[in-house]
Design an enzyme around this catalytic site. Structure first.
Site: not given
Length: 753
Positions: A58-59, A246-247, A277, A622
């Site tokens: 995503k970044t 973002d987020e 998330q 993770r």
């Protein structure tokens, strides 16, 4: 168009040096993107929702999209708003964009956190909310000090209704976008017997008088300006042609409203996030913000980034099946081109100690394979789970580091509890100094400093000095009485120690002293964690033969912890792990009541269960290579053994992606091992470490005190000159010329010739 940046010609020239065989509609920075990523980057106009699964890049999409806006000449650097949640994320994004487009990234004025961008806007329009552009942003300490002043001015007991409680209440109001005049009826009624709303008004008025803001005001004030001054809002709507977020799943109501207002003119808003998330509901995040994006912005282009570049097939299969149990989600299924790898291991163990031993053994085997400890992480649901692992790793000599907070024995509440316990073993001046006013007993810093000065003057330990001074008039009556009560408590607890176990004694002290009640009254987010840590501390005492043995163990633990090197296993909470990844991930404590958290379920029901499941999903994703879940059949809870059921999340894992192993046989000698734990771990290791820290300046006052007789003229540094009218050992009653009759210690007097 480029009002704050370089001209169009710079952009054109910058990309002219592309290879001749490269299509002009595919700039270099678009190479290497998968089909979905490229879609998200090239769909520039209109509302865009990018549902980015864990490890889906995503970044890269966000930064490349920003670079593409500039490359396509849709906007200049000063005409793009890009907001993140942390300064670290903002710095990383700026650096990545600079790597793609060069110096032009320096003109991205509105790239930062919600609060940093809001601060820019507020500085420019401060007078519209009663401030000047030079307003001060209060830090936490200044904020609490200001609140304390307001509570006292309103005659509110700030021990019962603490400044921290009120600060959290105010933060919750501001996260919802509520100014005092818009506070719904009844909100704030639970604080100070219904006075929360009035106090909020007084607090905001006082901030304006001081020309100051707290952190929440930065967003709230800029939101207020937009709502009350349409001309200002319109100017920013015209200027900010493209918005990137973002987020987005972590936005609260105020952030949501702020973004919607800014996006109303162009609707060129692209939000990147993952509803699966969303794990910060406890601090105001609203998962509904991302779930209703298509309703808020009809016709939104939705891109699902489902190709995962992080984890193996088995890990993704287990995580995807688990999260599919949630009802409130937009839906996506992660996949990978990587190998299936090792199935997720689910291991049933006998108890918490066996769990720590098992993970310790796994880490030693990991090292034996030539892998690094820093490639492994232990992700716990609650901080109190960390202690067992910390102690096991110290025993094995495995370096570790706690991420996002201090190690168990370094935590404030644990150090405080240890100070109380040290006072049961000896007159420990450092321990006494730490807890004499914790919780508040009306013994301020000035009193403590005076006591320490007296101790130096008489060359006596602090506690011995206090025992003498409370029988005199050296201190004001309030402080003297408070000290006397505390000394009486210490003596009573020491007497209780003769008939109670050290575990029962610790519980008694923490309750009787008011220390437990202090944290129960604290409404800050970490107060419950502190209480859980204290319970874990009391529980751990049961495995030691005596209190001195436990304290000796702690001393060695604290000493050994300082030797941890760089290559260390990471221990952190699941919340702290978001955004991170490790080859090997341990997920201990998957038991109902611990995970999902019973407290969360009791407070919020089904919504909490879904957030807890999202947290489990975050934990699993993770792991890059190996994920290992464990649950114990028995847990020592508050000093008694309780049977534990596996978490419902364990049952939701698909069989084809999981390898289940039972290691339920009692270890280390079977049932009798529990009777031996204490003696095995608590063998005397030498003298109590705190004794060496006591001041080495004791003397016998009966022999060294100066001698005075009735009728002698004496001088006291505080009370002045007086005449001795009675002698009681090392204490005298003196009739002072100005202060009247006072009972003082002979050590603090000097003869007047």
């Amino acid at each position: 168009m480029f009002s704050l940046a370089l001209p169009h010609e710079y952009v054109h020239t910058m990309f002219q040096e592309m290879p001749d065989d490269m299509s002009l509609d595919l700039p270099p920075f678009l190479q290497g993107l998968n089909t979905r990523q490229e879609d998200a980057v090239r769909q520039l106009d209109g509302p865009v929702l990018v549902l980015a699964g864990a490890g889906a890049g995503k970044t890269r999409v966000l930064t490349t999209r920003l670079a593409n806006l500039l490359y396509e000449r849709r906007a200049g650097p000063g005409e793009i708003l890009c907001v993140t949640f942390t300064n670290k994320a903002a710095r990383e994004m700026r650096e990545r964009v600079a790597g793609l487009i060069g110096p032009m990234a320096e003109g991205l004025r509105f790239l930062g956190t919600f609060h940093s961008v809001s601060a820019q806007i507020l500085r420019r329009h401060a007078e519209l909310v009663g401030l000047t552009p030079q307003f001060t942003i209060l830090d936490t300490d200044d904020q609490l000090r200001l609140i304390k002043q307001i509570l006292r001015a309103e005659n509110i007991d700030d021990k019962k209704w603490t400044p921290k409680q009120f600060a959290n209440l105010v933060d919750a109001f501001k996260n919802r976008g509520w100014t005092p005049d818009k506070l719904p009826p009844g909100d704030g009624n639970h604080f100070a017997q219904g006075r929360g709303a009035k106090l909020y008004t007084l607090y905001q008025d006082r901030l304006r008088t001081l020309n100051a803001c707290d952190f929440g005001d930065l967003l709230l004030h800029s939101l207020t300006i937009f709502l009350n001054h349409p001309d200002v809002l319109a100017s920013y709507q015209r200027r900010l042609k493209y918005i990137l977020v973002d987020e987005y799943q972590d936005t609260n109501v105020a952030q949501y409203l702020w973004l919607r207002l800014l996006a109303q003119a162009h609707h060129n808003i692209c939000v990147v996030g993952d509803d699966d998330q969303s794990i910060y509901g406890w601090r105001g995040a609203e998962v509904d913000n991302i779930l209703r994006f298509e309703t808020d912005f009809p016709g939104a282009h939705v891109v699902r980034l489902e190709q995962n570049y992080r984890s193996t097939g088995h890990i993704l299969g287990a995580a995807s099946s688990l999260i599919a149990e949630n009802q409130r989600r937009l839906g996506k299924t992660l996949w990978t081109e990587a190998d299936m790898g090792t199935p997720v291991r689910v291991r049933a163990v006998w108890d918490g100690e066996a769990e720590a031993r098992l993970i310790g053994d796994d880490l030693e085997a990991w090292l034996a394979r030539g892998r690094k400890l820093s490639d492994a992480a232990i992700l716990v649901r609650a901080a109190f789970q960390m202690r067992a692992f910390e102690e096991r790793f110290i025993t094995l000599g495995l370096p570790y580091v706690v991420i996002g907070g201090p190690r168990f024995f370094e935590r404030q509440e644990i150090r405080d509890a240890h100070a109380y316990l040290r006072l049961m073993v000896a007159d420990d001046d450092l321990a006494f100094e730490r807890v004499v006013n914790t919780p508040k007993r009306g013994i301020g810093d000035a009193t403590l400093q005076k006591l320490m000065q007296m101790a130096r003057m008489t060359n006596m330990p602090l506690m011995s000095t206090v025992r003498e001074v409370v029988q005199t008039d050296e201190l004001p009556a309030r402080a003297r009485n408070a000290l006397a009560r505390f000394l009486n408590d210490i003596d009573r607890w020491r007497q209780d120690a003769q008939s109670r176990s050290h575990q029962e004694l610790a519980e008694l002290i923490l309750d009787d002293s008011g220390y437990t009640a202090m944290w129960q009254a604290d409404k800050s987010p970490n107060a419950q964690t502190r209480l859980e840590n204290l319970k874990e501390l009391v529980q751990s005492l049961a495995t030691f033969d005596s209190l001195p043995a436990y304290l000796e163990h702690v001393a060695l633990v604290m000493d050994l912890e300082r030797d941890a090197g760089e290559d260390a296993v990471k221990i952190m909470t699941l919340h702290a792990a978001k955004g991170l990844e490790f080859p090997l991930v341990f997920l201990p404590g998957w038991e109902d009541g611990i995970f999902p958290s019973q407290r969360a379920l009791d407070e919020s029901g089904q919504a909490a269960l879904e957030e807890e499941r999202r947290l489990a999903y975050v934990g699993l994703t993770r792991a890059r290579e190996d994920a290992r879940i464990s649950h114990a059949a028995n847990r020592l809870v508050y000093g008694s053994w309780q049977s534990s059921l596996p978490s419902r999340f364990v049952d939701e894992l698909p069989e084809q992606h999981v390898d289940t192993v039972s290691e339920l046989a009692p270890q280390s000698g079977g049932w009798s091992a529990y009777g031996q734990m204490g003696s095995d771990r608590a063998a005397p290791l030498g003298h109590h470490h705190n004794k060496a820290a006591l001041p080495q300046r004791r003397r016998n006052p009966a022999h060294d005190e100066p001698s005075f007789h009735r009728g002698a003229l004496v001088r006291h540094s505080t009370f002045g000159i007086g005449e001795v009218i009675a002698v009681e050992g090392n204490k005298l009653v003196v009739s002072f010329d100005d202060a009247g009759d006072k009972r003082v210690m002979a050590s603090f007097l000097e003869a007047v010739d």
